[in-house]
Motif scaffolding. Structure first.
Motif, PDB file in Angstrom:
ATOM      1  N   TRP A 189     -41.181 -16.887  29.564  1.00  0.00           N
ATOM      2  CA  TRP A 189     -40.448 -15.965  30.435  1.00  0.00           C
ATOM      3  C   TRP A 189     -41.176 -15.771  31.775  1.00  0.00           C
ATOM      4  O   TRP A 189     -40.541 -15.659  32.813  1.00  0.00           O
ATOM      5  N   PRO A 266     -47.426  -6.490   8.844  1.00  0.00           N
ATOM      6  CA  PRO A 266     -48.553  -6.052   9.669  1.00  0.00           C
ATOM      7  C   PRO A 266     -49.472  -5.048   8.968  1.00  0.00           C
ATOM      8  O   PRO A 266     -49.009  -4.222   8.177  1.00  0.00           O
ATOM      9  N   VAL A 267     -50.751  -5.156   9.282  1.00  0.00           N
ATOM     10  CA  VAL A 267     -51.733  -4.148   8.847  1.00  0.00           C
ATOM     11  C   VAL A 267     -52.639  -3.828  10.037  1.00  0.00           C
ATOM     12  O   VAL A 267     -52.637  -4.537  11.042  1.00  0.00           O
ATOM     13  N   LYS A 268     -53.388  -2.771   9.887  1.00  0.00           N
ATOM     14  CA  LYS A 268     -54.325  -2.379  10.947  1.00  0.00           C
ATOM     15  C   LYS A 268     -55.344  -3.499  11.159  1.00  0.00           C
ATOM     16  O   LYS A 268     -55.565  -4.327  10.271  1.00  0.00           O
ATOM     17  N   LYS A 289     -49.653  -7.052  16.957  1.00  0.00           N
ATOM     18  CA  LYS A 289     -48.825  -6.150  16.132  1.00  0.00           C
ATOM     19  C   LYS A 289     -49.427  -5.920  14.764  1.00  0.00           C
ATOM     20  O   LYS A 289     -48.980  -5.050  14.028  1.00  0.00           O
ATOM     21  N   LEU A 332     -45.485 -12.078   2.613  1.00  0.00           N
ATOM     22  CA  LEU A 332     -44.948 -12.974   3.642  1.00  0.00           C
ATOM     23  C   LEU A 332     -43.706 -12.338   4.242  1.00  0.00           C
ATOM     24  O   LEU A 332     -42.756 -12.028   3.528  1.00  0.00           O
ATOM     25  N   LEU A 333     -43.726 -12.142   5.540  1.00  0.00           N
ATOM     26  CA  LEU A 333     -42.600 -11.497   6.214  1.00  0.00           C
ATOM     27  C   LEU A 333     -41.650 -12.532   6.799  1.00  0.00           C
ATOM     28  O   LEU A 333     -40.436 -12.423   6.659  1.00  0.00           O
ATOM     29  N   ARG A 334     -42.213 -13.496   7.499  1.00  0.00           N
ATOM     30  CA  ARG A 334     -41.381 -14.508   8.147  1.00  0.00           C
ATOM     31  C   ARG A 334     -42.040 -15.856   8.008  1.00  0.00           C
ATOM     32  O   ARG A 334     -43.257 -15.962   7.889  1.00  0.00           O
TER      33      ARG A 334
ATOM     34  N   PHE C  51     -43.448   3.196  14.645  1.00  0.00           N
ATOM     35  CA  PHE C  51     -44.479   2.307  15.120  1.00  0.00           C
ATOM     36  C   PHE C  51     -44.896   2.607  16.562  1.00  0.00           C
ATOM     37  O   PHE C  51     -46.068   2.598  16.894  1.00  0.00           O
ATOM     38  N   GLY C 146     -49.576  -1.800  13.533  1.00  0.00           N
ATOM     39  CA  GLY C 146     -50.028  -2.359  12.267  1.00  0.00           C
ATOM     40  C   GLY C 146     -49.715  -1.693  10.955  1.00  0.00           C
ATOM     41  O   GLY C 146     -50.307  -2.040   9.964  1.00  0.00           O
ATOM     42  N   ASN C 481     -39.267  -0.446  14.253  1.00  0.00           N
ATOM     43  CA  ASN C 481     -39.852  -0.932  15.500  1.00  0.00           C
ATOM     44  C   ASN C 481     -39.465  -0.092  16.708  1.00  0.00           C
ATOM     45  O   ASN C 481     -39.773  -0.468  17.841  1.00  0.00           O
ATOM     46  N   GLU C 500     -31.484 -14.489  20.302  1.00  0.00           N
ATOM     47  CA  GLU C 500     -32.910 -14.703  20.047  1.00  0.00           C
ATOM     48  C   GLU C 500     -33.763 -14.052  21.140  1.00  0.00           C
ATOM     49  O   GLU C 500     -34.831 -13.508  20.866  1.00  0.00           O
ATOM     50  N   HIS C 501     -33.301 -14.111  22.402  1.00  0.00           N
ATOM     51  CA  HIS C 501     -34.047 -13.434  23.467  1.00  0.00           C
ATOM     52  C   HIS C 501     -34.054 -11.928  23.246  1.00  0.00           C
ATOM     53  O   HIS C 501     -35.080 -11.264  23.431  1.00  0.00           O
ATOM     54  N   ARG C 504     -36.528 -11.128  20.500  1.00  0.00           N
ATOM     55  CA  ARG C 504     -37.920 -11.322  20.889  1.00  0.00           C
ATOM     56  C   ARG C 504     -38.341 -10.317  21.959  1.00  0.00           C
ATOM     57  O   ARG C 504     -39.478  -9.850  21.957  1.00  0.00           O
ATOM     58  N   TYR C 505     -37.437 -10.002  22.864  1.00  0.00           N
ATOM     59  CA  TYR C 505     -37.825  -9.104  23.957  1.00  0.00           C
ATOM     60  C   TYR C 505     -37.957  -7.667  23.472  1.00  0.00           C
ATOM     61  O   TYR C 505     -38.881  -6.957  23.838  1.00  0.00           O
ATOM     62  N   THR C 507     -38.068  -6.733  20.140  1.00  0.00           N
ATOM     63  CA  THR C 507     -38.590  -6.762  18.759  1.00  0.00           C
ATOM     64  C   THR C 507     -37.574  -6.243  17.742  1.00  0.00           C
ATOM     65  O   THR C 507     -37.915  -5.976  16.592  1.00  0.00           O
ATOM     66  N   MET C 510     -37.354  -7.462  13.950  1.00  0.00           N
ATOM     67  CA  MET C 510     -38.591  -8.159  13.605  1.00  0.00           C
ATOM     68  C   MET C 510     -39.474  -7.310  12.686  1.00  0.00           C
ATOM     69  O   MET C 510     -40.590  -7.692  12.377  1.00  0.00           O
ATOM     70  N   ALA C 511     -39.000  -6.148  12.284  1.00  0.00           N
ATOM     71  CA  ALA C 511     -39.809  -5.265  11.445  1.00  0.00           C
ATOM     72  C   ALA C 511     -39.768  -5.736   9.996  1.00  0.00           C
ATOM     73  O   ALA C 511     -39.117  -6.729   9.670  1.00  0.00           O
ATOM     74  N   THR C 512     -40.440  -4.993   9.132  1.00  0.00           N
ATOM     75  CA  THR C 512     -40.581  -5.474   7.763  1.00  0.00           C
ATOM     76  C   THR C 512     -39.305  -5.307   6.938  1.00  0.00           C
ATOM     77  O   THR C 512     -39.222  -5.803   5.830  1.00  0.00           O
ATOM     78  N   GLN C 514     -36.798  -6.708   8.011  1.00  0.00           N
ATOM     79  CA  GLN C 514     -36.205  -7.980   8.418  1.00  0.00           C
ATOM     80  C   GLN C 514     -34.824  -7.815   9.028  1.00  0.00           C
ATOM     81  O   GLN C 514     -33.955  -8.664   8.867  1.00  0.00           O
ATOM     82  N   ARG C 543     -33.908 -17.394   7.480  1.00  0.00           N
ATOM     83  CA  ARG C 543     -34.886 -18.282   6.849  1.00  0.00           C
ATOM     84  C   ARG C 543     -35.531 -17.550   5.671  1.00  0.00           C
ATOM     85  O   ARG C 543     -35.555 -16.335   5.648  1.00  0.00           O
ATOM     86  N   PRO C 545     -38.538 -15.837   3.765  1.00  0.00           N
ATOM     87  CA  PRO C 545     -38.090 -15.238   2.510  1.00  0.00           C
ATOM     88  C   PRO C 545     -36.990 -14.202   2.732  1.00  0.00           C
ATOM     89  O   PRO C 545     -36.962 -13.544   3.754  1.00  0.00           O
ATOM     90  N   PRO C 548     -39.745  -9.612   1.996  1.00  0.00           N
ATOM     91  CA  PRO C 548     -41.174  -9.947   1.988  1.00  0.00           C
ATOM     92  C   PRO C 548     -41.687 -10.204   0.566  1.00  0.00           C
ATOM     93  O   PRO C 548     -41.482  -9.391  -0.337  1.00  0.00           O
TER      94      PRO C 548
END
Lengths: 416, 88, 944
Positions: A189, A266-268, A289, A332-334, C51, C146, C481, C500-501, C504-505, C507, C510-512, C514, C543, C545, C548
């Motif tokens: 970007w 994620p973890v600390k 992250k 496993l997240l992703r 977060f 985290g 997020n 997708e942008h 990604r931009y 987030t 993208m959290a757990t 999913q 995709r 999994p 998680p």
């Protein structure tokens, strides 16, 4: 272009961020350009930027079949390093690293370069010998590299497996302090925004169907949005490059494989360096992250499909847990796969390919992200001048017929 | 985990196989009559087709080389056969 | 404090209370609770912090979609981070700690960050933190990010089994559709695998209930299970199918109470996906407040756990699915207002205040919902249940390559039939109503006759609900997020419009969780902002999994000594008993030396070989038999060294190249007869050499005329080396004429030794008179003890590989991969090509690069400063010119009396006698270039 800074961010914050404009213009393609770059990944966008910045070209287009940064630029583990053995490799990857070091400022876009250092960990006296060989090569090549003892290495990765039952116990390794990670999307970007600001047309959703060849020379491309002519065409489309080059009668020495990457929940902070374990072939770093970002070897079957397979997932994951048993707490997240273009000597191919007007930058295999600024710099030089930069010359495709391969695995005993 | 058909052993797990080369690349010789370019092409050039590919594979567990036809994009396996002149 | 517990009902055992702590506070639940249901019933609302803004977060859902209720759980002294409270069964002795909080969720020190939210929009970090470099800011950002904390003391064992299985028909999901499908298939006699992530089959029937075929669903469900098992099928509960891979392979994670989890690798014939659907949130100001809960989840907690979400409840919806929820809550004694955005609705359930054409426009409250704004009017409420419609769970279908189509009636993207090799049934296919789900499941399995019948048929009556960019306040799109609708608008303004942008931009997704609660909203918001339909806006990629999955489950038992296990010698026990220190060499575990001090032992052992006689185990040396009339021809083509001229009973050292001309392997080939050779490949190259030979055999020669057999593992080879080697063999009674005329250096012979086959090769890797004795491995211990005794009597002893490596380095004998690298050609080792005929690698010896005269060549080095041995890996540099690498030290023989080194040196052979610098970690010493062989150059000791 509105400058990015804490100040503009604060001012915009007071105005509900209504003043921000698109990071790059959504260009529609013109009929003709001075230079066309096929592929809107990091390498293609960087090429366009340096064409405008270093060489003053203004009529430049980047053609991307999907969305920019959507190929391997956005599908890797974001490691940046120049801990190489051959002087040619060091010149290439350290050019990239040096450019990365100034990139956020240069592009006015925070690519989050985190030079947290990288350890290549060895487990046997034989591997320590190889590490000695590489560390000395790095020093002679003018790159920061040092052999690390076991105790020094353990200080960097205190959670590493030191149990009696460990299959591969840490003996030491090579340390490169300037190595690290960056934010992959931001690299694409940032280049796109800066290039667009210099007048480059970035055209997304524009697939190149074929090359326009007239009298044996490449004079442009045929796209699904019509023909676009250009004096020079640069291919920076990773796995798609060989197919396009084949239309000009050029067969490149490339195989395509899927390479998977993995991200945990994620973890600390608990891992502060990038680590590659020679014993397991697994590498890992912790993202800002907090996710563990890890990977390993290629899926074993050549493919163009961007899908990962279970055996490689199990191999890489078991390798990670063998390195860090405590990571067994994580999930496993992703997971995703990129199709990487692998050359027999695992070094890239940069240069002309025997068709006037046509130049390629491909074959980065598993290591393209760390080279983006250099790949762009060198392809821009080729497109602007028609000649090799001294750093790209050894990577010309003619090296195969001459027999002068640049094989890091062969020279150093360590794969990329 | 893909399943590949060895002409000698039948369908087996992909981990038992090793990709050897693209099919149909005769070895140019004698050495002193082969140009550097032709030799490099033999050693290194690949079609790497996006779609149907004919490739030589090795079944590691039985040691037999064979020709497999498959789609590199969808990963569909179309079939396999022995090297020319061999019988399973 | 608003959640509470019913006195009866549910699947919990009120006679078995279980205490635990949350952020140090004591909480009590019951056996049968999940962590989430116990926390809900306890009335505790704030379970964590978001977060980015550290907003208070409470329970949202009841399954894998949960974005907020994530806790670190300490059990038995060790902590596991980031467990989803909704998925963990409650058990004795747990301490829960909220994530992203300090000191605790309810009183978080960073909660004031929320006030800065206007300065922290999506992607703010791309625009700032550049001054002084990112590294200046990164530690602070990392500490803030985290979720949970890894416990350094917790190393989960590698105890997850992996099971390969084959299923004729795999049904994913044991809700009504999955059960109907499995039932139909079982009735047709098929062995069905039914996999479900719940505690027991039933899916939504377990909390929505209903009658099937005229009786209670439980009876029908029990009968169905019985039929499946009777037909030879299998039912796996608490098992999540998380990945679809190539060629019909599926991966499933089984959770077993009190036993290690398992990974199932199932190769399936037919597949029916009946994974159900997930409820969407609604979007209004402060829709992230604790107390805003999925209506479906609330029903689930009520029915299964007797846990009630609140007392004064507003339920906001736009579909018929919420009516049974409202009814059940009213029956439980709650004050329920049902706000339906539609005008045309079913009748109000008994005891429910139904308001038509009513939408939630905001929620208020300090740390939890206290008031709800309905069509702009405030109303007191402690709980706000919402239903924004359903999103079918199509993940597995999409992983298998499927495509989606927009279905306006169910307001969702649903699978396009035939686009992936599986059928989809029930809510996953948009059939939300029970009767429809049963019918689809039945049909998907090709069921004969009528499908199972249920009363509650018909329309789900879905009114599309969307985030409204013009509405006031902050509306959360991604809870974990912290992505709000304004962030999506900003992304659109800045051009990040492709899905997708956008992800990604911002987030988003993208959290757990999913993206289970956020992807649809993000997509819908971007569609609205760009004036496109949802299908035009696109979909994200699915995709593995599916949720998680613990890394331990994926990795399995491949850890520790089972990770890439080394090969072991037949005589390992004997070596250990003799005091050997074992080390891995080329994949084999071999004696490195005897005794503790490695440097001292290696020197002493080398001396034994030079002075008297040494015994070492050379079994890993390859033994590939090449048999048949075509054997010599095959070997000539495969080796750089011609072997057809070798006489039977003799051995020859040779090189094997790759087609690129690089030295691939070296070793001695024995010719036992005209049509019988044994190729002794290097120990780590045996497979590679065998396959190279096979390649040529099958592709170039007549495979009927030559046969290969790798017998490396069948034989044990012991080497007796040293001036007294022959004496030892004689004393041992070896039944072979050991006279040098009969068995000269590089001679080979076979003999029968009292019924045991014996092969002796006079091959030397040490420079000493040397005999390699090979016997079938069943005789290994006999031979070893016999030779060890005779060697001892001769004043010698066992030696390890470190000594052998020193001895061979003194002689200039190379190790492939150590003294050669991937660029080394035979001429670099002093072996120019002299052959006219064709062999592997020949053409590559004629490239420009191969013909250069400044190639790196093998040389010896001796220190001119009289100092200690050089370091392997040190580089060679000019002493009088600009510093650059001329090569490197490959091996050292650290004999203090005469340290010797081997090196690859640019133009090495033309530098004999010259001086060169040896660079190691900044320091440079001087060395003289000498021949690789520094000991007994004429080879007289071989015959001594």
């Amino acid at each position: 272009m509105k400058r990015y800074s804490a100040l503009t961010l604060a001012l915009e914050g007071l105005k509900n961020h209504r003043g921000w404009r698109p990071a790059w213009r959504k260009a529609t393609p013109a009929a003709e350009y001075d230079a066309i770059v096929v592929g809107g990944g990091g390498h293609g966008l960087a090429t366009a930027y340096y064409l405008a910045k270093n060489h003053g070209l203004r009529r430049v287009a980047v053609l991307e079949k999907g969305w920019i940064g959507g190929g391997n630029t956005g599908r890797n583990t974001t490691v940046i390093r120049s801990n190489y053995f051959h002087p040619e490799s060091v010149a290439l990857y350290d050019l990239a690293l040096r450019l990365y070091e100034g990139l956020s400022k240069e592009l006015n876009y925070n690519v989050m370069l985190s030079q947290r250092g990288m350890l290549i960990a060895a487990h046997t006296p034989m591997q320590m010998e190889i590490c000695t060989r590489i560390a000395n090569a790095m020093q002679l090549n003018g790159v920061d590299g040092a052999l690390m003892s076991r105790d020094e290495a353990l200080e960097r990765v205190p959670l590493v497996n030191q149990s009696e039952d460990a299959r591969h116990r840490l003996q030491g390794g090579i340390w490169q302090g300037r190595a690290g990670i960056a934010r992959h999307d931001a690299v694409a970007w940032g280049y796109a925004r800066a290039a667009s600001d210099l007048g480059v047309d970035i055209v997304e959703n524009c697939a190149v169907r074929e090359l326009l060849i007239e009298n044996g020379a490449c004079v442009g491309v045929e796209t699904d949005r019509g023909p676009i002519r250009a004096a020079r065409v640069g291919l920076a489309a990773a796995g798609a490059t060989p197919g396009l080059a084949a239309q000009a009668g050029v067969t490149l020495p490339i195989h395509d494989y899927a390479l998977q990457a993995f991200v945990s929940e994620p973890v600390k902070p608990c891992l502060d360096t990038v680590l590659l374990y020679l014993g397991t072939g697994t590498y890992v770093s912790q993202s800002d992250k907090g996710e563990m970002v890890f990977g390993g070897g290629l899926d074993r079957v050549p493919t163009h499909g961007q899908r990962g397979n279970l055996p490689a997932q199990q191999t890489v994951t078991s390798g990670l847990l063998e390195m860090f048993p405590a990571f067994g707490q994580l999930k496993l997240l992703r997971q995703w796969a990129g199709v990487v273009d692998v050359v027999p000597d695992s070094s890239p191919i940069i240069g002309p390919v025997g068709v006037p007007g046509l130049f390629v930058n491909c074959g980065w295999g598993t290591g393209g992200f760390k080279a983006i600024p250099a790949g762009g710099w060198l392809l821009a030089h080729l497109l602007a001048t028609g000649e090799h930069h001294e750093i790209s010359a050894p990577f010309d495709v003619t090296r195969f017929a001459r027999g002068r391969l640049i094989d890091e695995a062969a020279g150093s005993g360590i794969a990329h | 985990m893909q399943i590949f058909p060895c002409p000698f052993c039948g369908p087996r797990d992909e981990r038992e196989f090793h990709f050897a080369t693209e099919a149909g690349k005769p070895r140019p010789e004698p050495a002193d009559k082969v140009s550097a370019e032709d030799w490099a092409a033999y050693l290194y050039a690949n079609e790497a087709p996006r779609g149907e590919a004919r490739e030589v594979w090795l079944h590691l567990t039985c040691g037999e080389y064979f020709v497999m036809t498959r789609d590199t994009l969808t990963r569909e396996v179309k079939g396999s056969e022995t090297l020319p002149g061999r019988r399973a | 404090m608003s959640g509470w517990r019913l006195d009866r009902g549910g699947e919990i055992d009120r006679d078995r209370p279980i205490g635990f702590t949350f952020d140090g506070h004591a909480v009590t639940g019951f056996a049968g609770d999940t962590l989430a249901s116990a926390l809900l019933a306890s009335g505790r609302r704030v379970l964590g912090r978001s977060f980015k803004y550290h907003r208070p977060r409470g329970l949202w859902g009841a399954g894998a979609e949960e974005p907020n209720a994530i806790v670190d759980v300490t059990e038995g002294g060790v902590t596991t981070p980031n467990l989803r409270a909704t998925l963990e069964p409650l058990r004795e002795g747990l301490a829960l700690r909220s994530v992203n909080t300090w000191p605790e969720a309810a009183r978080d020190r960073h909660r004031l960050l929320d006030r800065l939210n206007r300065f922290l929009p999506a992607g703010f970090y791309y625009k700032t933190f550049m001054a002084g470099g990112w590294m200046r800011w990164e530690p602070m950002i990392r500490r803030m990010a985290g979720l949970g904390r890894l416990d350094p003391a917790n190393a989960p064992p590698a105890d997850c089994a992996q099971i390969n299985a084959r299923a004729d028909l795999l049904v994913i999901g044991a809700g009504p559709a999955g059960l109907a499908a499995a039932r139909a298939a079982a009735r047709a006699g098929r062995a069905v695998w039914l996999i479900d992530d719940g505690d027991a089959p039933g899916g939504s029937l377990r909390w929505r209930g209903g009658d099937i075929d005229g009786g209670p669903w439980r009876d029908w469900c029990a009968d169905t299970q019985e039929r499946i098992l009777r037909a030879g099928g299998k039912i796996l509960s608490r098992t999540t199918l998380w990945g679809a891979f190539d060629h019909g392979l599926y991966a499933a994670w089984e959770r077993r109470c009190g036993a290690p989890d398992r990974l199932w690798r199932i190769r399936a014939g037919d597949v029916i996906l009946a994974a159900g659907a997930i409820e969407r949130p609604l979007w209004f100001a402060n829709n992230d407040l604790p107390g805003v809960i999925s209506a479906e989840a609330a029903l689930r907690y009520l029915t299964l756990h007797g846990a009630v979400a609140g007392r004064r409840i507003v339920l906001a919806t736009g579909n018929d699915g919420s009516y049974p929820v409202a009814a059940a809550l009213a029956r439980a004694g709650c004050d329920v207002t049902l706000a339906d955005a539609r005008g045309d609705t079913p009748d109000a359930p008994e005891g429910v205040d139904l308001r038509r054409e009513t939408r939630v426009t905001g929620a208020e409250g300090r740390d939890a919902v206290a008031r709800v704004r309905l069509n702009g009017v405030l109303q007191e409420a402690d709980t706000l249940l919402v239903s924004g419609g359903l999103t079918p769970s199509v993940h597995i279908f999409m992983q298998a390559g499927g495509r989606l189509d927009w279905d306006a009636e169910c307001d969702a993207l649903i699978p396009r039939a035939g686009s992936a090799s599986m059928r989809v049934a029930g809510a996953a296919n948009g059939a939300f109503a029970l009767a429809d789900a049963l019918a689809e499941g039945h049909a998907a399995a090709g069921g004969a006759g009528n499908a199972p019948r249920a009363e509650a048929a018909g329309d789900w009556g879905v009114l599309p609900m969307r985030p409204d960019p013009d509405a006031a306040g902050r509306q959360w799109i991604d809870f974990q997020n912290d992505v709000t609708l304004k962030d999506v608008a900003l992304a659109q303004r800045e051009g990040f419009v492709s899905v997708e942008h956008l992800k990604r931009y911002t987030t988003l997704g993208m959290a757990t969780d999913q993206g289970r609660t956020s992807n649809f909203a993000g997509l819908a918001a971007m569609a609205g902002l760009t004036d496109r339909s949802i299908p035009e806006t696109g979909t994200t990629t699915y995709r593995p999994p599916f949720l998680p999955v613990p890394l331990t489950v994926i990795a399995g038992r491949r850890r520790g000594q089972l990770f890439d296990p080394p090969r072991r010698l037949t005589l390992e026990r004997a070596h250990r008993a003799a005091g050997a220190q074992l080390r891995e060499y080329g994949g084999w575990l071999r004696p490195a030396h005897y005794g503790d001090d490695e440097a001292e032992a290696a020197l002493r052992e080398a001396g034994v070989a030079r002075e008297t006689v040494a015994l070492y185990d050379a079994s890993p040396l390859g033994k590939i038999e090449v048999i048949g009339p075509g054997a010599a021809e095959l070997l000539d083509f495969c080796f750089f060294t011609r072997l057809s001229t070798l006489k039977p009973g003799r051995a020859r050292y040779g090189l094997m190249l790759s087609e690129t001309g690089i030295v691939f392997d070296d070793g001695v080939t024995l010719r036992l007869a005209g049509d019988r050779f044994i190729v002794s490949a290097s120990s780590s190259h045996v497979d590679g050499v065998r396959l190279r030979l096979e390649d040529a055999r099958q592709d170039r020669f007549d495979p009927a005329r030559v046969f290969l057999h790798d017998v490396t593992a069948h034989w044990t080879t012991l080497c007796v080396a040293g001036p007294r080697a022959r004496d030892v063999l004689r004393a041992a009674g070896v039944p072979v004429d050991l006279d040098d005329a009969a068995l000269p250096h590089m001679g080979v012979t076979e003999a029968d030794w009292n019924g045991r086959t014996l092969r002796i090769a006079r091959v030397s890797f040490t420079g000493e008179r040397s005999y390699e004795l090979s016997v079938p491995s069943r005789h290994a211990e006999w031979l070893e003890s016999l030779l060890a005794a005779r060697v001892g009597e001769a004043g010698g002893g066992r030696i390890g590989l470190e000594a052998v490596l020193t001895l061979r380095a003194q002689k200039g004998f190379i190790l492939i991969g150590k003294d050669t690298d991937g660029l080394t050609m035979p001429q670099d080792l002093g072996w120019p090509n002299r052959r006219e005929d064709e062999f592997i690698g020949k053409r590559s010896l004629l490239t420009d690069e191969a013909l250069r005269n400044d190639r790196r060549q093998l040389v010896g080095l001796t220190a001119t400063d009289g100092g200690a041995a050089f370091t392997a890996g040190a580089h060679l540099v000019p002493l009088d010119a600009a510093r650059r690498s001329l090569g490197f030290v490959t091996s050292v023989a650290p004999d203090p009396g005469a340290p010797h080194a081997l090196a690859l040196l640019e133009s090495g052979r033309s530098r004999m006698g010259e001086s060169v610098g040896v660079f190691d970690n900044g320091a440079v010493r001087e060395a003289r270039v000498i021949a690789p062989c520094a000991f007994d150059a004429k080879g007289e000791r071989l015959h001594a």
